[in-house]
Design an enzyme around this catalytic site. Structure first.
Site, PDB file in Angstrom:
ATOM      1  N   ARG A   1       0.864  -1.186   0.000  1.00 47.13           N
ATOM      2  CA  ARG A   1       0.000   0.000   0.000  1.00 47.13           C
ATOM      3  C   ARG A   1       0.894   1.227   0.000  1.00 47.13           C
ATOM      4  O   ARG A   1       2.115   1.102   0.104  1.00 47.13           O
ATOM      5  CB  ARG A   1      -0.955  -0.010   1.200  1.00 47.13           C
ATOM      6  CG  ARG A   1      -0.247   0.034   2.526  1.00 47.13           C
ATOM      7  CD  ARG A   1      -1.219   0.103   3.706  1.00 47.13           C
ATOM      8  NE  ARG A   1      -0.482   0.040   4.953  1.00 47.13           N
ATOM      9  CZ  ARG A   1      -1.025   0.023   6.154  1.00 47.13           C
ATOM     10  NH1 ARG A   1      -2.340   0.055   6.285  1.00 47.13           N
ATOM     11  NH2 ARG A   1      -0.296  -0.032   7.232  1.00 47.13           N
TER      12      ARG A   1
ATOM     13  N   ASN B   1      -4.294   8.385   4.806  1.00 41.88           N
ATOM     14  CA  ASN B   1      -4.053   7.614   6.023  1.00 41.88           C
ATOM     15  C   ASN B   1      -2.569   7.597   6.340  1.00 41.88           C
ATOM     16  O   ASN B   1      -1.750   7.292   5.471  1.00 41.88           O
ATOM     17  CB  ASN B   1      -4.519   6.162   5.832  1.00 41.88           C
ATOM     18  CG  ASN B   1      -4.504   5.386   7.134  1.00 41.88           C
ATOM     19  OD1 ASN B   1      -5.230   5.718   8.066  1.00 41.88           O
ATOM     20  ND2 ASN B   1      -3.665   4.363   7.215  1.00 41.88           N
ATOM     21  N   GLU B   2      -2.232   7.934   7.554  1.00 37.48           N
ATOM     22  CA  GLU B   2      -0.834   7.894   8.003  1.00 37.48           C
ATOM     23  C   GLU B   2       0.121   8.320   6.890  1.00 37.48           C
ATOM     24  O   GLU B   2       1.003   7.559   6.458  1.00 37.48           O
ATOM     25  CB  GLU B   2      -0.464   6.504   8.524  1.00 37.48           C
ATOM     26  CG  GLU B   2      -1.131   6.182   9.839  1.00 37.48           C
ATOM     27  CD  GLU B   2      -0.500   5.004  10.580  1.00 37.48           C
ATOM     28  OE1 GLU B   2       0.229   4.227   9.945  1.00 37.48           O
ATOM     29  OE2 GLU B   2      -0.746   4.872  11.775  1.00 37.48           O
TER      30      GLU B   2
ATOM     31  N   GLU C   1      -6.158   5.607  16.138  1.00 32.74           N
ATOM     32  CA  GLU C   1      -5.852   4.171  16.087  1.00 32.74           C
ATOM     33  C   GLU C   1      -4.968   3.791  17.258  1.00 32.74           C
ATOM     34  O   GLU C   1      -4.016   4.511  17.572  1.00 32.74           O
ATOM     35  CB  GLU C   1      -5.044   3.816  14.829  1.00 32.74           C
ATOM     36  CG  GLU C   1      -5.783   3.827  13.545  1.00 32.74           C
ATOM     37  CD  GLU C   1      -4.869   3.400  12.387  1.00 32.74           C
ATOM     38  OE1 GLU C   1      -3.883   2.673  12.618  1.00 32.74           O
ATOM     39  OE2 GLU C   1      -5.145   3.825  11.260  1.00 32.74           O
TER      40      GLU C   1
ATOM     41  N   TRP D   1       3.352  -6.485  13.031  1.00 39.73           N
ATOM     42  CA  TRP D   1       4.541  -5.937  12.363  1.00 39.73           C
ATOM     43  C   TRP D   1       5.772  -5.832  13.252  1.00 39.73           C
ATOM     44  O   TRP D   1       6.760  -5.230  12.863  1.00 39.73           O
ATOM     45  CB  TRP D   1       4.216  -4.584  11.731  1.00 39.73           C
ATOM     46  CG  TRP D   1       3.421  -3.646  12.598  1.00 39.73           C
ATOM     47  CD1 TRP D   1       2.067  -3.487  12.576  1.00 39.73           C
ATOM     48  CD2 TRP D   1       3.907  -2.759  13.621  1.00 39.73           C
ATOM     49  NE1 TRP D   1       1.674  -2.556  13.517  1.00 39.73           N
ATOM     50  CE2 TRP D   1       2.788  -2.087  14.168  1.00 39.73           C
ATOM     51  CE3 TRP D   1       5.170  -2.464  14.118  1.00 39.73           C
ATOM     52  CZ2 TRP D   1       2.892  -1.153  15.193  1.00 39.73           C
ATOM     53  CZ3 TRP D   1       5.279  -1.526  15.144  1.00 39.73           C
ATOM     54  CH2 TRP D   1       4.148  -0.884  15.662  1.00 39.73           C
TER      55      TRP D   1
ATOM     56  N   GLU E   1      -2.738  -8.257   7.339  1.00 38.76           N
ATOM     57  CA  GLU E   1      -3.013  -7.884   8.731  1.00 38.76           C
ATOM     58  C   GLU E   1      -3.957  -8.865   9.418  1.00 38.76           C
ATOM     59  O   GLU E   1      -4.593  -8.512  10.413  1.00 38.76           O
ATOM     60  CB  GLU E   1      -3.534  -6.446   8.788  1.00 38.76           C
ATOM     61  CG  GLU E   1      -2.432  -5.482   8.364  1.00 38.76           C
ATOM     62  CD  GLU E   1      -2.777  -4.011   8.464  1.00 38.76           C
ATOM     63  OE1 GLU E   1      -1.890  -3.216   8.794  1.00 38.76           O
ATOM     64  OE2 GLU E   1      -3.943  -3.662   8.188  1.00 38.76           O
TER      65      GLU E   1
ATOM     66  N   HIS F   1      -3.419  -9.217  13.011  1.00 37.62           N
ATOM     67  CA  HIS F   1      -3.539  -7.989  13.804  1.00 37.62           C
ATOM     68  C   HIS F   1      -4.835  -8.058  14.608  1.00 37.62           C
ATOM     69  O   HIS F   1      -5.881  -8.425  14.088  1.00 37.62           O
ATOM     70  CB  HIS F   1      -3.574  -6.784  12.864  1.00 37.62           C
ATOM     71  CG  HIS F   1      -3.284  -5.476  13.525  1.00 37.62           C
ATOM     72  ND1 HIS F   1      -4.132  -4.893  14.441  1.00 37.62           N
ATOM     73  CD2 HIS F   1      -2.236  -4.625  13.397  1.00 37.62           C
ATOM     74  CE1 HIS F   1      -3.614  -3.737  14.834  1.00 37.62           C
ATOM     75  NE2 HIS F   1      -2.459  -3.554  14.220  1.00 37.62           N
TER      76      HIS F   1
HETATM   77  C1  GLA Z   1      -1.391   1.770  10.867  1.00 33.31           C
HETATM   78  C2  GLA Z   1      -2.372   1.885   9.742  1.00 33.31           C
HETATM   79  C3  GLA Z   1      -3.454   0.857   9.802  1.00 33.31           C
HETATM   80  C4  GLA Z   1      -2.912  -0.501  10.172  1.00 33.31           C
HETATM   81  C5  GLA Z   1      -2.150  -0.389  11.454  1.00 33.31           C
HETATM   82  C6  GLA Z   1      -1.583  -1.706  11.927  1.00 33.31           C
HETATM   83  O1  GLA Z   1      -1.758   2.456  11.963  1.00 33.31           O
HETATM   84  O2  GLA Z   1      -2.968   3.159   9.664  1.00 33.31           O
HETATM   85  O3  GLA Z   1      -4.088   0.809   8.542  1.00 33.31           O
HETATM   86  O4  GLA Z   1      -2.073  -0.955   9.163  1.00 33.31           O
HETATM   87  O5  GLA Z   1      -1.071   0.485  11.268  1.00 33.31           O
HETATM   88  O6  GLA Z   1      -0.981  -1.602  13.183  1.00 33.31           O
END
Ligand code: GLA
Length: 688
Positions: free
Chosen positions: A117, A155-156, A314, A322, A362, A365
């Protein structure tokens, strides 16, 4: 929840509580169950569509919104609000197949392939055009959808590919440099290209700091860091302006990653670009002090938000996927993590993610709804947390007050860790955390602020390793000292100006007058060397890693280097009087014990209340409402019950305290004290 460009929303019933929700991963039959369980857990906000570009734009300019219409309607009908994503965070295969030129490159020229991604060059015009069109389509479709209360931009940003060395990025870097310097001569001065025959004749000759035979020009590297942070900011603005134009009135946010691990993005400069600061935080399971790093991250986020409440967008309910060993959290640790963020200013608690994925990278996760389903301790803990977050709604909007500030500078972080320095293993965040830990351990709340923040309200200002110091920052620190604050500055500060060049005269450059010392030489120590310091104040103390040859100007010595070392007899800790304040300088890396002694001394000296003998496992933070009411969070990270003096009403149990409170191991208490003793207790307590 009402939709409003104002934040926080005064009509909010409880804290925000929810998760990333990825309905596109599931058969629509699951959605009804999802929503029913969300209600059971107390979820009131979900972030939808973060990675759903391929599900929305199924092929170029062909949009499929039916599924998202149904999801948003379902959420609306059940009273669950939506932070709607721009869905741009993961370009679909058709896009990178048709336009491989949008892929980012590493410093060695290798292309990062699709398949993961964030596979895009954030400055590539083709990518930007596609991202803008998608965002506009989503905004147009849902601008009037009452479930949508927040835009979640991308996102991030920069999480996986903070630096892009592609040709598109090179062009954008040149444009950025042209704006910054105006003429190539200005740039040549700033980069000191007279060194190693690097003089440029025009901007077209400039490249990103790609892999080179030896050290690339440090100012070029520093400017590339500045540019890279700005490139994501530029993209953020493009997304924001697109949604604002189409759907004004819906606040925008994006999830920052303000921690000691994410270095590339200067969030202090980003905060004013969004309506609400949101942060993501993950603990590192192998780190025994992960709760302290969490506290730092939350204090930094509050500093980025300039003291206003923020949203934890989050965190994880349990294990992530990870780290080297993805050790699950206990349910109690999840509770402590969540409420520690609230204690430090978060008005909402969200997780990644709602339902654990069955496939994809994930799938291991954790989530709010685990693979194990609802007959699981994690699900029961999530429901309990949801109930607690409803109880704590009264806290929303209250602020955290601090008398201590820590100056944190992304630019100093970038510059101090560049190559070709006195010590290649210098770490900016090492001292940041070493100092922060001392305050945490004494129950003293710290605002983590940028170097240009107003400092007038603080009694103590801690300045770790401010290697790069602008004239404005130097003046700001001097003003704080003159008006009565005590400053604590540590080694390798004031070394360079904003161009990574030494200001005229001896070190510490622009901080010479502030510190009242000169530094003749930096003296990193051999790995095994431990220095002894002698001090009338602190007795015999130890230091390692770093030392400086200090000459006193107006400062007086507090400790000297001792023993068999070339610096023996020279000052190691100094204090300078400036106006009504005092400025301490520590020219070496003190041991943990010595750092604690200095911090304790300064706290006592500044009459800042600290709990010297409290349990090392106890975390205490206070949030205060405008009317003077307070909420004291007491978090017991240890394994034994702890009894503390407290009066008021404990909000999680609802009990009235009679002067004492016992916090059970691993648990959290939140004590409400009204502004006036005549105020009625809150009718929200319940046994959870
Ligand atoms: C980040 C991303 C999420 C996910 C988490 C996993 O925070 O924004 O989409 O991948 O990591 O810990």
């Amino acid at each position: 929840m009402n939709r409003s460009a104002e934040w926080p929303d005064a009509d909010r019933p409880g804290l925000l509580f929810g998760a990333d929700y990825a309905p596109e991963q599931w058969n629509p039959d699951t959605w009804d169950e999802d929503v029913a369980l969300m209600l059971e857990a107390g979820v009131n906000l979900v972030s939808v569509g973060v990675f759903s570009w391929a599900s929305i734009e199924t092929s170029p300019n062909v949009f499929s919104f039916d599924w998202l219409d149904k999801v948003l309607d379902l959420l609306l009908n059940n009273g669950i609000s939506v932070a709607l994503a721009t869905a741009t965070a993961s370009p679909p295969p058709w896009l990178t197949h048709n336009h491989p030129e949008i892929l980012p490159r590493q410093s060695d020229g290798s292309v990062l392939s699709p398949g993961g991604r964030q596979g895009f060059s954030v400055t590539h015009p083709t990518f930007l055009a596609y991202a803008k069109r998608l965002t506009a389509q989503i905004a147009t479709r849902y601008r009037d959808h009452p479930a949508v209360v927040l835009w979640h931009l991308d996102n991030e940003l920069g999480g996986h590919v903070p630096f892009d060395y592609s040709d598109a990025s090179a062009a954008a870097f040149r444009a950025w440099l042209t704006r910054r310097y105006g003429t190539i001569e200005e740039l040549n001065q700033a980069w000191m290209t007279s060194f190693w025959s690097q003089r440029y004749t025009c901007f077209d000759e400039i490249l990103p700091p790609r892999l080179a035979p030896t050290y690339v020009n440090p100012t070029q590297q520093l400017d590339f860091s500045r540019y890279s942070s700005d490139a994501f900011l530029h993209y953020l603005r493009m997304l924001r302006d697109t949604v604002r134009e189409i759907a004004p009135g819906i606040p925008v946010t994006t999830n920052f990653m303000a921690t000691t691990r994410i270095k590339a993005l200067d969030y202090f400069r980003w905060a004013s670009e969004v309506d609400l600061v949101a942060n993501d935080h993950y603990t590192i399971a192998a780190c025994p002090e992960r709760h302290i790093e969490l506290a730092f991250s939350a204090d930094l986020t509050r500093g980025i938000a300039r003291g206003r409440p923020w949203l934890l967008m989050e965190h994880s309910t349990s294990a992530v996927n990870w780290q080297k060993r993805n050790v699950p959290k206990s349910c109690d640790e999840m509770l402590r993590n969540s409420l520690a963020h609230v204690a430090r200013g978060a008005d909402g608690l969200m997780f990644f993610q709602w339902r654990q994925s069955r496939g994809g990278a994930e799938k291991f996760h954790s989530a709010m709804l685990p693979q194990a389903g609802t007959d699981s301790s994690l699900w029961r803990a999530v429901k309990r947390l949801g109930a607690i977050s409803r109880c704590l709604g009264v806290i929303a909007g209250s602020r955290v007050q601090a008398r201590v500030a820590m100056v944190f500078s992304y630019e100093a972080w970038w510059a101090s860790e560049l190559d070709s320095h006195p010590a290649a293993d210098f770490s900016y965040t090492e001292r940041v955390m070493a100092l922060y830990r001392c305050f945490w351990a004494r129950g003293v709340t710290v605002d983590v602020v940028p170097a240009d923040a107003p400092l007038g309200a603080y009694d103590l200002v801690v300045v770790p390793n401010l290697y790069l110091c602008s004239p404005e920052a130097a003046d700001n620190l001097e003003d704080a000292a003159r008006s009565g604050a005590t400053l604590l500055v540590t080694y390798f500060s004031g070394v360079v100006d904003i161009n990574d060049q030494f200001p005229a005269g001896p070190h510490p450059g622009l901080l010479r007058d502030l510190l009242g010392v000169e530094v003749e030489e930096f003296h990193p120590l051999r790995e095994e060397t431990v220095l002894t310091l002698h001090s009338d104040h602190f007795g015999r103390i130890e230091a390692d890693f770093w030392a400086e040859k200090v000459t006193l100007r107006t400062a007086t010595p507090v400790a000297h280097f001792d023993g068999d070392h070339p610096l023996s007899g020279g000052p190691a800790i100094t204090v300078n009087s400036l106006g009504r304040g005092k400025v301490w300088y520590i020219a070496t890396r003190l041991s943990a014990e010595a750092t604690e002694s200095v911090v304790t001394h300064l706290l006592i000296d500044a009459s800042i209340e600290c709990q010297q003998n409290r349990s090392p496992d106890l975390e205490t933070v206070v949030r205060t409402r405008d009317d003077g009411a307070s909420f004291t969070f007491i978090i017991n990270h240890g394994t034994t019950p702890t009894r503390v003096e407290q009066s008021g009403q404990e909000l999680i149990s609802g009990s009235q305290l009679d002067g004492y409170l016992t916090v059970q191991p691993g648990q959290v208490a939140v004590v409400f004290r009204p502004a006036s003793i005549h105020t009625q207790p809150l009718a929200i307590g319940r046994d959870l």
